[in-house]
Design an enzyme around this catalytic site. Structure first.
Site, PDB file in Angstrom:
ATOM      1  N   CYS A   2      43.515  48.009  57.662  1.00 54.97           N
ATOM      2  CA  CYS A   2      44.853  47.815  58.198  1.00 54.97           C
ATOM      3  C   CYS A   2      44.740  47.126  59.556  1.00 54.97           C
ATOM      4  O   CYS A   2      43.721  47.224  60.231  1.00 54.97           O
ATOM      5  CB  CYS A   2      45.549  49.155  58.389  1.00 54.97           C
ATOM      6  SG  CYS A   2      45.659  50.107  56.877  1.00 54.97           S
ATOM      7  N   ARG A  27      43.316  41.491  57.004  1.00 59.53           N
ATOM      8  CA  ARG A  27      42.755  42.846  56.921  1.00 59.53           C
ATOM      9  C   ARG A  27      43.425  43.692  55.847  1.00 59.53           C
ATOM     10  O   ARG A  27      42.832  44.614  55.314  1.00 59.53           O
ATOM     11  CB  ARG A  27      42.971  43.567  58.246  1.00 59.53           C
ATOM     12  CG  ARG A  27      41.957  43.226  59.275  1.00 59.53           C
ATOM     13  CD  ARG A  27      42.363  43.836  60.575  1.00 59.53           C
ATOM     14  NE  ARG A  27      41.242  43.809  61.474  1.00 59.53           N
ATOM     15  CZ  ARG A  27      40.450  44.854  61.743  1.00 59.53           C
ATOM     16  NH1 ARG A  27      40.680  46.010  61.206  1.00 59.53           N
ATOM     17  NH2 ARG A  27      39.453  44.735  62.553  1.00 59.53           N
ATOM     18  N   TRP A  74      46.761  48.115  54.268  1.00 57.42           N
ATOM     19  CA  TRP A  74      45.957  48.017  53.054  1.00 57.42           C
ATOM     20  C   TRP A  74      45.882  49.441  52.530  1.00 57.42           C
ATOM     21  O   TRP A  74      45.253  50.300  53.139  1.00 57.42           O
ATOM     22  CB  TRP A  74      44.575  47.478  53.391  1.00 57.42           C
ATOM     23  CG  TRP A  74      43.712  47.203  52.205  1.00 57.42           C
ATOM     24  CD1 TRP A  74      43.676  46.053  51.460  1.00 57.42           C
ATOM     25  CD2 TRP A  74      42.729  48.072  51.633  1.00 57.42           C
ATOM     26  NE1 TRP A  74      42.740  46.166  50.475  1.00 57.42           N
ATOM     27  CE2 TRP A  74      42.138  47.382  50.544  1.00 57.42           C
ATOM     28  CE3 TRP A  74      42.283  49.365  51.927  1.00 57.42           C
ATOM     29  CZ2 TRP A  74      41.139  47.941  49.755  1.00 57.42           C
ATOM     30  CZ3 TRP A  74      41.286  49.921  51.133  1.00 57.42           C
ATOM     31  CH2 TRP A  74      40.722  49.210  50.061  1.00 57.42           C
ATOM     32  N   ASN A 100      44.860  52.858  61.742  1.00 60.65           N
ATOM     33  CA  ASN A 100      43.850  52.271  60.866  1.00 60.65           C
ATOM     34  C   ASN A 100      42.739  53.301  60.732  1.00 60.65           C
ATOM     35  O   ASN A 100      42.236  53.807  61.734  1.00 60.65           O
ATOM     36  CB  ASN A 100      43.300  50.974  61.464  1.00 60.65           C
ATOM     37  CG  ASN A 100      42.163  50.413  60.631  1.00 60.65           C
ATOM     38  OD1 ASN A 100      42.132  50.574  59.419  1.00 60.65           O
ATOM     39  ND2 ASN A 100      41.216  49.761  61.284  1.00 60.65           N
ATOM     40  N   GLY A 101      42.346  53.582  59.475  1.00 56.72           N
ATOM     41  CA  GLY A 101      41.290  54.577  59.259  1.00 56.72           C
ATOM     42  C   GLY A 101      41.719  55.543  58.176  1.00 56.72           C
ATOM     43  O   GLY A 101      42.667  55.284  57.433  1.00 56.72           O
ATOM     44  N   GLU A 482      25.711  36.387  44.649  1.00 57.66           N
ATOM     45  CA  GLU A 482      26.705  35.982  45.638  1.00 57.66           C
ATOM     46  C   GLU A 482      27.664  34.933  45.038  1.00 57.66           C
ATOM     47  O   GLU A 482      28.868  34.983  45.266  1.00 57.66           O
ATOM     48  CB  GLU A 482      26.007  35.437  46.896  1.00 57.66           C
ATOM     49  CG  GLU A 482      26.900  34.831  47.945  1.00 57.66           C
ATOM     50  CD  GLU A 482      27.948  35.793  48.500  1.00 57.66           C
ATOM     51  OE1 GLU A 482      27.883  37.003  48.239  1.00 57.66           O
ATOM     52  OE2 GLU A 482      28.870  35.301  49.186  1.00 57.66           O
ATOM     53  N   LYS A 486      31.677  35.462  44.834  1.00 58.11           N
ATOM     54  CA  LYS A 486      32.652  34.517  45.404  1.00 58.11           C
ATOM     55  C   LYS A 486      33.694  34.168  44.352  1.00 58.11           C
ATOM     56  O   LYS A 486      34.894  34.155  44.618  1.00 58.11           O
ATOM     57  CB  LYS A 486      31.983  33.215  45.858  1.00 58.11           C
ATOM     58  CG  LYS A 486      31.328  33.127  47.192  1.00 58.11           C
ATOM     59  CD  LYS A 486      32.128  33.417  48.406  1.00 58.11           C
ATOM     60  CE  LYS A 486      32.352  34.881  48.614  1.00 58.11           C
ATOM     61  NZ  LYS A 486      31.468  35.619  49.495  1.00 58.11           N
ATOM     62  N   GLU A 489      36.048  37.285  43.362  1.00 59.21           N
ATOM     63  CA  GLU A 489      36.972  37.846  44.357  1.00 59.21           C
ATOM     64  C   GLU A 489      38.134  36.916  44.670  1.00 59.21           C
ATOM     65  O   GLU A 489      39.207  37.375  45.024  1.00 59.21           O
ATOM     66  CB  GLU A 489      36.255  38.303  45.626  1.00 59.21           C
ATOM     67  CG  GLU A 489      35.703  37.227  46.500  1.00 59.21           C
ATOM     68  CD  GLU A 489      35.016  37.784  47.757  1.00 59.21           C
ATOM     69  OE1 GLU A 489      35.400  38.845  48.254  1.00 59.21           O
ATOM     70  OE2 GLU A 489      34.086  37.124  48.230  1.00 59.21           O
ATOM     71  N   HIS A 505      17.415  41.088  27.774  1.00 63.26           N
ATOM     72  CA  HIS A 505      17.438  42.547  27.566  1.00 63.26           C
ATOM     73  C   HIS A 505      18.863  43.066  27.385  1.00 63.26           C
ATOM     74  O   HIS A 505      19.116  44.246  27.561  1.00 63.26           O
ATOM     75  CB  HIS A 505      16.756  43.238  28.758  1.00 63.26           C
ATOM     76  CG  HIS A 505      15.331  42.824  28.929  1.00 63.26           C
ATOM     77  ND1 HIS A 505      14.342  43.188  28.057  1.00 63.26           N
ATOM     78  CD2 HIS A 505      14.736  42.017  29.850  1.00 63.26           C
ATOM     79  CE1 HIS A 505      13.191  42.651  28.426  1.00 63.26           C
ATOM     80  NE2 HIS A 505      13.412  41.928  29.516  1.00 63.26           N
ATOM     81  N   LYS A 604      39.609  42.150  54.512  1.00 65.67           N
ATOM     82  CA  LYS A 604      38.445  41.498  55.128  1.00 65.67           C
ATOM     83  C   LYS A 604      37.436  42.530  55.640  1.00 65.67           C
ATOM     84  O   LYS A 604      36.244  42.381  55.441  1.00 65.67           O
ATOM     85  CB  LYS A 604      38.925  40.604  56.273  1.00 65.67           C
ATOM     86  CG  LYS A 604      37.818  39.915  57.048  1.00 65.67           C
ATOM     87  CD  LYS A 604      37.156  38.839  56.211  1.00 65.67           C
ATOM     88  CE  LYS A 604      36.026  38.136  56.960  1.00 65.67           C
ATOM     89  NZ  LYS A 604      35.178  37.400  56.011  1.00 65.67           N
TER      90      LYS A 604
END
Ligand code: M6R
Length: 609
Positions: A2, A27, A74, A100-101, A482, A486, A489, A505, A604
Site C-alpha cells: 500500500c 505499490r 493493495w 501499510n503493513g 526470469e 516477466k 506477470e 522427465h 511493486k
C-alpha cells in the site's frame, strides 16, 4: 505494497496527497482514499479502483483543508471495496488512519474492542488501529498513537490525523518503510521517497519503533517511549524527473531502455580497468574474511531470487565457495544450518520486501555475516546488513523488475570476481576476460535495445499463444525462469521457466503446436545439449524461438524464429539475454492491451509476509 502520503502546509492537502499517491500507485491500486482535518472534524473520500477515480471524485467534491492523509491500497485483509479502503475512522469520525503493513493480532484486538462497544465496519486489520488510537486519545494525538502502537503486533507504517487537530499529523513505523519529507512551512509523510521527491529532496528516514509529530513549521522525532530521536536529514540523490516516464509509453519500457546507463553507473568507481582489481568498499569485508568463507547463502524473492540463482552459479564457478540460493519465503521453514564463516547475500530491489527482511534477520540471528545487494538506498534491508553494495539502478517504478535484475546480476558478478581474485580461485587471465566482458556490457545492452523491432516482430507472431515454456541450462536456467516470470506477470500468459534437461522427465508431455518454447541456446558449456532439447520439441510439433549468439548457423536451422544476442562470455550472458526477453514480454503484453506498469493483483513492493 500500500502507499501512504500525508501533507501539512499551505497547499491543498488533497492535491499534494494525490500527486504523491500517483507516484506510489505501482505499490497497490485496488482502491484509494483521503482524509483531511479541519473545522473540528474530518472529511473523507474513498473510491474503489485506480487513483484516477479518486481524482474525479475530488473534482466533484473538493476538500479544502491543508492537512490530510491519503492511501492507495493493495488488499490483504478484505476484498477491494469502499468500506475496506483507507483511511479508516474511529466510530465518532474523530480519528483517521492510513496504514501499510499487516497487524497480526488484529482479530484478538477486534474482539476486545467489540466487547467494549466499538462497531466495526470493514474486514480489514487496519480498522483496529483507528479504534485503538481513539480509545487512548485524550487531546494528545502523539501519546494516543504511541499507546496504541504498544498493543499492535505485526508491521505498520502509519499516518494519523484527528479532526480537532488540523495543525499536526502523527506518523509511526514498525517494520514497514516510512519517511518524513522536510519542506519550508510544509512537511510530508510518505511510505516511499519517490512519492514526495517532486516536493522536496530532504527526508528523515524513520526506523522501527519510531514516530514523528509533523507540523507545518517543524518535525519532532521520538521512539515509541517518547524519548527524543536526533536524526540527520537524508538528501535524495536522484532528480524529481527520474520518477517520470520521459516520453516512454510505460515505466517498464523506460526502465528497459535505461539499462546501458545504469550499468555504467553500477560499474563506476568499482571497475574501470580489466587488469586492475575490483573495488567494493561498502562490502565491508576484509581479505581474511573473504578467504575464510565456508559457505554463501543467497536469499531473495521473485526476480531478485533469479538473480540470486545466477549469483550461486557465479560464486561456485569463480570463487569456489559452496553456495545455496533460497526463496526468502521458504528459508525459515527449513531452519537452515549456518556454519561458522557463512555469508548471507540478500538481494532486493526495494530493500523492503517483508519475506526477504525476515530471512535476513533469521540468517543474522544464526550467526551469518550479512551483505545486501539492494537498489533503494537506506532501505530496511540495507540498514540491517553488515555491508551493502548498491546496484545503482535509480528508481524502478514498473512492477515488473527489469533494470534492477540485470544490475543485481552485474553487482553480484562484481562481488564474485572480487572474491575469486582475493581467494586466488580463478586464473588471472580468466578474471581479466571476465572484467573485460563486464566493462563491455553497457555497449552490448545498447546493441540489444537497438534491435527492439526484431524482437517486437517475434512478439507479433506469438502474442496470442496461450502457453509458453522457457528452457535454459547451466547459468541460463535462471534466465529461463526470469523470462517466464516477466511474460506471465505482465501478459497473463501461462509461462514456465524450466531446466531443458528436466523436460524429458515430465513437461515434454505439454508440447504441442499451441505451446511456444523459448530456448536459450547460446554457445558455451551446454550448447550441444540445448540443440538436442530443441530437436525434441520440434519432433513433437512445438514452435521454438531460439535465443542464439550472432553468427550461429545451427540454431536458425532448428528453431522457427531466432532472437539474436551479441556474443559474450557465457558467465555474463544472463545479463545480456535478459534484455530481449524483457522486450519480448513487454511487446506481447502491449499487443494484448495489458496494464503493463500495474498488472492485476501485483504490487511493486511486497511488504507483507
Ligand atoms: O524489491 P524486491 O527485489 O525485494 O522484490 C522482489 C519481488 O517481489 C520482485 O522481484 C517481483 O518478483 C517482481 N514483480 C518481478 O518482476
Amino acid at each position: 505494497m500500500c502507499g501512504i502520503v500525508g501533507y501539512i502546509g499551505q497547499k491543498k492537502a488533497t492535491d499534494v496527497c494525490v500527486a504523491g499517491l500517483k507516484r506510489l500507485e505501482y505499490r497497490g491500486y485496488d482502491s484509494a482514499g483521503v482524509a483531511v482535518a479541519g473545522d473540528g472534524k474530518l472529511d473523507v473520500l474513498k473510491v474503489v479502483g485506480k487513483l484516477d477515480r479518486l481524482i474525479d471524485a475530488l473534482d466533484e467534491s473538493p476538500l479544502d483543508s491543508t492537512c490530510g492523509i491519503g492511501h492507495t491500497r493493495w488488499a490483504t485483509h478484505g476484498k477491494p471495496s469502499k468500506t475496506n479502503s483507507h483511511p479508516h475512522l474511529s466510530n465518532d469520525g474523530l480519528i483517521a488512519v492510513v496504514h501499510n503493513g499487516i497487524i497480526e493480532n488484529y482479530a484478538r484486538l477486534r474482539d476486545e474492542l467489540k466487547a467494549e462497544g466499538v462497531e466495526f465496519l470493514s474486514e480489514t486489520d487496519t480498522e483496529v488501529i483507528a479504534h485503538l488510537v481513539r480509545k487512548y486519545y485524550e487531546g494528545d494525538l502523539a501519546a494516543a498513537v504511541q499507546r496504541a502502537s504498544q498493543d499492535l503486533e505485526g508491521a505498520f507504517a502509519l499516518g494519523v490525523v484527528a479532526g480537532d487537530q488540523p495543525d499536526l499529523m502523527v506518523a509511526a513505523r514498525r517494520f514497514s518503510p516510512l519517511v518524513i519529507g522536510i519542506g519550508e512551512g510544509e512537511n510530508f509523510i510518505a511510505s516511499d521517497m519517490g512519492a514526495i521527491r517532486q516536493f522536496t529532496d530532504k527526508v528523515y528516514v524513520i526506523d522501527d519503533d519510531e514516530m514523528a509529530v509533523v507540523k507545518r513549521d517543524g518535525i519532532t522525532l521520538s521512539d515509541m517511549d517518547g524519548n527524543p530521536v536526533e536524526r540527520e536529514a537524508y538528501v535524495i540523490p536522484w532528480p524529481a524527473e527520474a520518477a517520470q516516464k520521459g516520453g516512454h509509453k510505460h515505466f517498464m519500457h523506460k526502465e528497459i531502455h535505461e539499462q546501458p546507463r545504469a550499468m555504467r553507473e553500477c560499474l563506476l568507481g568499482r571497475l574501470s580497468d580489466p587488469n586492475a582489481s575490483i573495488t567494493l568498499e561498502s562490502l565491508n569485508m576484509t581479505a581474511d574474511e573473504i578467504k575464510g568463507l565456508r559457505k554463501i547463502v543467497f536469499t531473495a524473492c521473485g526476480t531478485a531470487y533469479h538473480a540470486g540463482l545466477v549469483g550461486r552459479f557465479l560464486m561456485e564457478k569463480l570463487a569456489r565457495i559452496p553456495s545455496e540460493c533460497d526463496l526468502a519465503a521458504e528459508l525459515r521453514a527449513r531452519n537452515p544450518v549456518v556454519l561458522d564463516n557463512t555469508l548471507a547475500i540478500i538481494v532486493s530491489q526495494s530493500g523492503e520486501t517483508a519475506d526477504t527482511l525476515v530471512a535476513l534477520r533469521e540468517l543474522k540471528e544464526k550467526g551469518a555475516k550479512v551483505i545486501s545487494v539492494v537498489n533503494v538506498v537506506d532501505s530496511s534491508i540495507a540498514r540491517e546488513s553488515d555491508g551493502v553494495v548498491y546496484i545503482q539502478a535509480g528508481p524502478e517504478i514498473g512492477v515488473a523488475s527489469t533494470k534492477a535484475y540485470t544490475l543485481q546480476i552485474l553487482t553480484i558478478a562484481l562481488i564474485a570476481a572480487h572474491f575469486a581474485d582475493v581467494r586466488g580461485a580463478t586464473p588471472e587471465e580468466d578474471l581479466v576476460a571476465l572484467r573485460e566482458a563486464m566493462l563491455s556490457l553497457p555497449e552490448l545492452a545498447q546493441t540489444l535495445l537497438d534491435r527492439e523491432d526484431d524482437v517486437k516482430a517475434v512478439a507479433a507472431k506469438y502474442f496470442e499463444s496461450p502457453n509458453a515454456l522457457y528452457l535454459g541450462r547451466g547459468v541460463n536456467l535462471a534466465t529461463a525462469m526470469e523470462g517466464a516470470l516477466k511474460l506471465k506477470e505482465i501478459s497473463y500468459i501461462h509461462a514456465e521457466g524450466y531446466s531443458a534437461g528436466e523436460m524429458k522427465h515430465g513437461p515434454i508431455a505439454l508440447v504441442e503446436p499451441s505451446l511456444v518454447t523459448v530456448a536459450i541456446a547460446v554457445k558455451g558449456d551446454v550448447y550441444e545439449k540445448m540443440i538436442g532439447n530443441i530437436q525434441e520439441i520440434k519432433a513433437r510439433s512445438g514452435p521454438v524461438i531460439g535465443v542464439a549468439f550472432d553468427g550461429d548457423t545451427e540454431i536458425p536451422r532448428q528453431a522457427d524464429d531466432v532472437i539474436w544476442v551479441p556474443e559474450c562470455p557465457e558467465l555474463v550472458s544472463p545479463i545480456t539475454i535478459a534484455i530481449p526477453l524483457q522486450i519480448l514480454a513487454y511487446h506481447i503484453a502491449d499487443m494484448k492491451g495489458c496494464h503493463i506498469d500495474q498488472p492485476r493483483n501485483l504490487a511493486k513492493t511486497v511488504t507483507v509476509e
